[in-house]
Design an enzyme around this catalytic site. Structure first.
Site, PDB file in Angstrom:
ATOM      1  N   HIS A 353       0.801  -1.233   0.000  1.00 29.48           N
ATOM      2  CA  HIS A 353       0.000   0.000   0.000  1.00 29.48           C
ATOM      3  C   HIS A 353       0.827   1.272   0.000  1.00 29.48           C
ATOM      4  O   HIS A 353       0.277   2.358   0.163  1.00 29.48           O
ATOM      5  CB  HIS A 353      -0.919   0.043   1.222  1.00 29.48           C
ATOM      6  CG  HIS A 353      -1.946  -1.032   1.245  1.00 29.48           C
ATOM      7  ND1 HIS A 353      -3.217  -0.853   0.751  1.00 29.48           N
ATOM      8  CD2 HIS A 353      -1.892  -2.297   1.685  1.00 29.48           C
ATOM      9  CE1 HIS A 353      -3.892  -1.975   0.915  1.00 29.48           C
ATOM     10  NE2 HIS A 353      -3.110  -2.877   1.468  1.00 29.48           N
ATOM     11  N   LYS A 541      -8.567  13.390   4.670  1.00 27.80           N
ATOM     12  CA  LYS A 541      -7.663  12.226   4.610  1.00 27.80           C
ATOM     13  C   LYS A 541      -6.622  12.362   5.715  1.00 27.80           C
ATOM     14  O   LYS A 541      -6.555  13.407   6.348  1.00 27.80           O
ATOM     15  CB  LYS A 541      -6.989  12.147   3.241  1.00 27.80           C
ATOM     16  CG  LYS A 541      -6.361  13.467   2.790  1.00 27.80           C
ATOM     17  CD  LYS A 541      -5.743  13.379   1.410  1.00 27.80           C
ATOM     18  CE  LYS A 541      -6.732  13.473   0.269  1.00 27.80           C
ATOM     19  NZ  LYS A 541      -7.002  12.226  -0.401  1.00 27.80           N
ATOM     20  N   ARG A 542      -5.795  11.321   5.937  1.00 25.59           N
ATOM     21  CA  ARG A 542      -4.727  11.452   6.928  1.00 25.59           C
ATOM     22  C   ARG A 542      -3.877  12.680   6.605  1.00 25.59           C
ATOM     23  O   ARG A 542      -3.704  13.024   5.433  1.00 25.59           O
ATOM     24  CB  ARG A 542      -3.804  10.214   6.870  1.00 25.59           C
ATOM     25  CG  ARG A 542      -4.396   8.963   7.429  1.00 25.59           C
ATOM     26  CD  ARG A 542      -3.377   7.828   7.421  1.00 25.59           C
ATOM     27  NE  ARG A 542      -3.004   7.429   6.084  1.00 25.59           N
ATOM     28  CZ  ARG A 542      -1.748   7.169   5.697  1.00 25.59           C
ATOM     29  NH1 ARG A 542      -0.744   7.254   6.552  1.00 25.59           N
ATOM     30  NH2 ARG A 542      -1.490   6.789   4.461  1.00 25.59           N
ATOM     31  N   LYS A 547       0.558  14.255   0.979  1.00 25.10           N
ATOM     32  CA  LYS A 547      -0.824  14.534   0.554  1.00 25.10           C
ATOM     33  C   LYS A 547      -1.048  16.035   0.328  1.00 25.10           C
ATOM     34  O   LYS A 547      -2.047  16.459  -0.207  1.00 25.10           O
ATOM     35  CB  LYS A 547      -1.819  13.998   1.578  1.00 25.10           C
ATOM     36  CG  LYS A 547      -1.753  12.462   1.706  1.00 25.10           C
ATOM     37  CD  LYS A 547      -2.742  11.929   2.716  1.00 25.10           C
ATOM     38  CE  LYS A 547      -2.580  10.452   2.988  1.00 25.10           C
ATOM     39  NZ  LYS A 547      -3.317   9.575   2.062  1.00 25.10           N
ATOM     40  N   THR A 649      -8.680   6.229  -1.887  1.00 24.29           N
ATOM     41  CA  THR A 649     -10.025   5.658  -2.024  1.00 24.29           C
ATOM     42  C   THR A 649     -11.071   6.733  -1.748  1.00 24.29           C
ATOM     43  O   THR A 649     -12.191   6.656  -2.232  1.00 24.29           O
ATOM     44  CB  THR A 649     -10.227   4.474  -1.047  1.00 24.29           C
ATOM     45  OG1 THR A 649      -9.661   4.820   0.214  1.00 24.29           O
ATOM     46  CG2 THR A 649      -9.581   3.210  -1.568  1.00 24.29           C
ATOM     47  N   LYS A 653     -14.884   7.782  -3.406  1.00 20.01           N
ATOM     48  CA  LYS A 653     -16.112   8.069  -2.643  1.00 20.01           C
ATOM     49  C   LYS A 653     -16.688   9.420  -3.055  1.00 20.01           C
ATOM     50  O   LYS A 653     -17.906   9.564  -3.258  1.00 20.01           O
ATOM     51  CB  LYS A 653     -15.810   8.065  -1.138  1.00 20.01           C
ATOM     52  CG  LYS A 653     -15.391   6.707  -0.614  1.00 20.01           C
ATOM     53  CD  LYS A 653     -14.740   6.762   0.762  1.00 20.01           C
ATOM     54  CE  LYS A 653     -13.963   5.473   1.019  1.00 20.01           C
ATOM     55  NZ  LYS A 653     -12.989   5.561   2.112  1.00 20.01           N
TER      56      LYS A 653
END
Ligand code: F58
Length: 806
Positions: A353, A541-542, A547, A649, A653
């Site tokens: 991952h 998100k985290r 990111k 992911t 969504k």
């Protein structure tokens, strides 16, 4: 199901379990009774499903994961059992509001982010598709920390999700197993075979708690088995207790139970490594022992294990499955090495991952060999044989043994072990799988090319559309019928209505209502007013540097600066919403949270802005919050440095719920763009190739980028001079990361392209009709990202398992 039956079952449960009636019951008692009634329905189906699997001797998947971020279960179980309407009616007749009951449930935060949520989506899909499967994980007493924002800073509190009990679990004390740590292992020859003798090991009892995973309207119920650590014999030292030494009396109890006490929120520090290693071995050993015990009951030979059992390891955290299965086959069941190895490799499959090197697990040899001595011997032997076969069998030119060796530089490399001991290694989006093959795991790809494959992630449309967005679900069913619920690819039927103004209006009205709901929720939770007519631009998100939440907030600051320079700047009002937890020891990430909150305070209260920009940081992000937020989003921020986000992911969504994706070409964004068309997204920034090339050449200078961009100079200045009411060096780590650290994730490099892309969003949103068309098209193409499709591929290509639904 009859409404009267449901009512009677609840009344009986209240009387039987709590000696109360509906009128006298506290809200918690009502919740417990209702959940318990639903659990009974689930468990009846679980029994029938188990019987069917045993009778048909079907091959089963065991999905091993350190994390299962399952979310609340009451409503989703009702939906999947197909009795939500009847239940709501029965409760109404009893004077109980189903929505209030749903809200009472704690959200089990047994995961950090996408990896844990993926495991939960997969469990849902496997049950709904009739794939015989069991999840195997840890029953953490405390899930991911509860996040509070105090004075703009993240503060972590323990997440005591079990304080009122967990209605959905069943403790199976009689299925416990023993897991051993430490001690000494001798290997004397007994009848010509080496037989390990353990001495002074520390034994821990692993007690399983089973949770039903309900398939959608198909009567299939699989189970998720979560292990809890307990003392083997006495719960505490009674003689110490009698002498009044209470801390000594309970010492061993707390040492043992600490194994399953807390979920690790961290991949960035060394503290607690021993405990993490123990957690990993603990649940893997317990899970495998119970698999073998159940398997042997079927009367089948262990030589055929891989024909009846598929073991999947979700990242390297359960990679102990490889040596532990070897141990169980050889030491406990007398198989020889070769035989055991063939069975192990053919049984185990591994998903990677991440390509972030700091997240690839390595354990110091000393620690590893002390905590799991027998496992270390087996890993050592696996490695010896690997080294031998490399020089005698594979003979790959210029492949150095140190690039392949599982034990290297004083450490055991778990990803290497996982590749060597599995028959399948997959990445989670096309581009990620390619990077694994040609870059991060290239050495292994050269040795085992046939093992590498891609399985693009997916999400369960049942939770993320049917449950989370009932308005959109009904609207879709009105327009295209309800076949999409069982066959998510049918969402594509919506494409025919791309230019249908009435349908567009219907979906726009749904989004508007969802936004109003969310605005009300924000008002209630945070006391902040947000405007449902503004663009809801969400990054949830985290919190991690790759990111690039930092790039998002820097653009907001730039936008604010533009308003300061030109008070009549014409922009579509925008609400920037962030939701993220930062790992507690990740100081840089925590500074980004502070920066977002500082910017929010300044901008939200500046009269010059006049409500055109709002910034909101939502505290304590988790599955339940995501279910509220995603249906209300207009813009989905997926802005990672290309190459770094394995898949994502959240992107799927948001897309499914009609948000427009603002994205770099990274992870599954690439496949989303292939599905929906680039014209229906807003894409910007460096490509994977450009990033990898820049990494390779080291030709990047953050300072040069700042020198050439006045906007960045101004922001840097504002961060260092206390402009955001933070004069005590609060943002020093950010500055150090960007300038002397040379901006590892190219925030500055991509900044201009990102700001441009944000302007494109502003322009696009003004054309309401086209925006609504884009939104519709996104939902239409989202069916392919249902985890049902992903699971179908795993089942066929990796596990070789079949559905029991004929
Ligand atoms: C995520 N990993 C990836 N890790 O970042 C994301 O791209 C991918 O879509 C997702 O897995 C599913 O494949 C992830 O969530 C973690 O949460 C770590 C687990 C171990 C502790 C530190 C966080």
């Amino acid at each position: 199901m009859e409404i009267e039956t449901i009512k009677n079952d609840i009344i009986k449960k209240l009387a039987g379990n709590f000696s109360t009636d509906v009128e006298g019951a506290t809200p918690l008692r009502k919740y417990d009774a209702i959940a318990s009634v639903i659990k009974d329905y689930c468990n009846e189906n679980l029994l029938a499903t188990r019987r069917q699997y045993a009778k048909e001797k079907v091959k089963q998947v065991y999905y091993f994961s350190m994390e299962f971020l399952i979310g609340r279960l009451l409503e989703s179980n009702l939906i999947n059992l197909g009795i939500k309407e009847e239940f709501a009616q029965a409760l109404r007749e009893l004077g109980i509001d189903l929505d209030e009951i749903i809200e009472m449930e704690a959200d089990p935060g047994l995961g950090n982010g996408g990896l844990g949520r993926l495991a939960a989506c997969f469990m849902d899909s496997m049950a709904s598709m009739g794939i015989p499967a069991q999840g195997c994980g840890i029953r953490y007493q405390y899930g991911l920390f509860e996040q509070k924002i105090i004075n703009g800073y993240q503060v972590e509190l323990p997440d005591s999700w079990l304080k009122n009990g967990f209605a959905w679990e069943t403790r199976k004390a009689d299925s416990s197993v023993i897991v051993n740590f430490g001690g000494r292992v001798d290997l004397p020859l007994v009848n010509g075979k080496m037989k390990p003798i353990y001495s002074d090991a520390e034994s821990v009892k692993a007690v399983p708690y089973d949770v039903s995973i309900v398939g959608y309207e198909n009567k299939i119920v699989n189970k998720l088995r979560l292990w809890s650590a307990e003392n083997v014999d006495q719960d505490f030292d009674f003689s110490a207790f009698c002498q009044g030494d209470y801390s000594k009396a309970f010492e061993s109890k707390s040492i043992v139970s600490s194994i399953s006490q807390v979920l690790y929120p961290d991949d960035s520090n060394d503290r607690g490594k021993v405990l993490r290693l123990k957690q990993e071995y603990f649940f893997v050993s317990a899970g495998l022992q119970s698999i073998i015990r159940d398997y042997l009951k079927l009367g089948l030979p262990l030589q055929e294990l891989h024909e009846h059992v598929a073991i999947h390891i979700n990242d390297t955290h359960p990679a102990f499955a490889i040596p532990e299965l070897m141990r169980l086959l050889m030491d406990e069941n007398d198989l020889g090495w070769e035989e055991a190895w063939n069975i192990t490799v053919n049984t185990v499959a591994y998903t990677n991952h991440t390509i972030m090197s700091e997240a690839l697990e390595k354990w110091p040899v000393k620690m590893f060999s002390q905590i799991v001595p027998r496992i270390f011997m087996i890993v050592y032997e696996i490695n010896e044989r690997l080294m031998y076969s490399l020089s005698n069998e594979y003979k790959i030119p210029d492949l150095r043994s140190e690039d392949i060796s599982i034990i290297e530089g004083g450490c055991v490399h778990m990803a290497r072990l996982a590749v060597v001991g599995s028959h399948s290694v997959n990445g989670v989006a096309k581009v990620h799988s390619e990077i694994l093959k040609h870059d991060v795991m290239n050495n292994f790809y050269r040795v085992y090319p046939e093992r590498f494959n891609n399985k693009t992630n997916g999400i369960t449309h049942r939770r993320w559309l049917l449950k989370a967005n009932p308005r959109l679900s009904s609207a879709l069913t009105e327009v295209i019928g309800d076949s999409w619920i069982k066959k998510p690819n049918d969402l594509i039927k919506l494409k025919d209505f791309e230019h249908d103004i009435e349908v567009q209006k219907k979906l726009a009205a749904v989004k508007r209502e969802n936004k109003t709901d969310f605005a009300n929720y924000v008002m209630k939770k945070r006391g902040v007013k947000i405007d449902p007519d503004s663009i809801f631009d969400v990054q949830a998100k985290r919190l991690h540097s790759y990111k690039r939440q930092l790039m998002n907030v820097m653009n907001i600051i730039d936008l604010y600066n533009r308003v300061l320079d030109n008070p009549s700047l014409d922009i579509v009002p925008r609400t920037f919403i962030f939701a993220a937890k930062a790992s507690p020891s990740y100081f840089l990430a925590k500074q980004v949270i502070k920066l977002i909150n500082s910017a929010a305070e300044k901008i939200n209260n500046d009269k010059a802005v006049d409500g055109r920009i709002k910034v909101l940081f939502m505290e304590n992000y988790g599955v339940s919050m995501a279910e509220r937020m995603i249906p209300a989003a207009d813009v989905s921020e997926q802005i990672s440095t290309a190459s770094k986000e394995a898949s994502g992911t959240g992107n799927m969504k948001f897309m499914m719920n009609g948000a427009i994706t603002l994205a770099t070409m990274d992870g599954a964004n690439v496949e989303i763009s292939e599905a929906v068309g680039k014209e229906n997204m807003v894409i910007f920034g460096m490509s994977v190739q450009e990033v990898l090339e820049l990494n390779r050449t080291c030709a990047y200078s953050a300072m040069n980028v700042i020198r050439d961009d006045m906007r960045l100079q101004r922001i840097v200045n504002q961060l260092t001079t206390g402009f955001f009411n933070a004069a005590n060096g609060e943002f020093n780590d950010i500055m150090r990361h960007l300038i002397p650290g040379n901006d590892e994730y190219y925030v500055l490099k991509d900044f201009a392209a990102y700001a441009d892309a944000q302007n494109r969003i502003d322009k696009l949103y003004r054309d309401r009709e086209n925006w609504q068309r884009m939104s519709l098209v996104n939902t239409a193409y989202s069916g392919r990202f249902s985890s049902d499709n992903t699971i179908a591929e795993y089942a066929k290509d990796i596990w070789n398992v079949k559905s029991v639904i004929k």
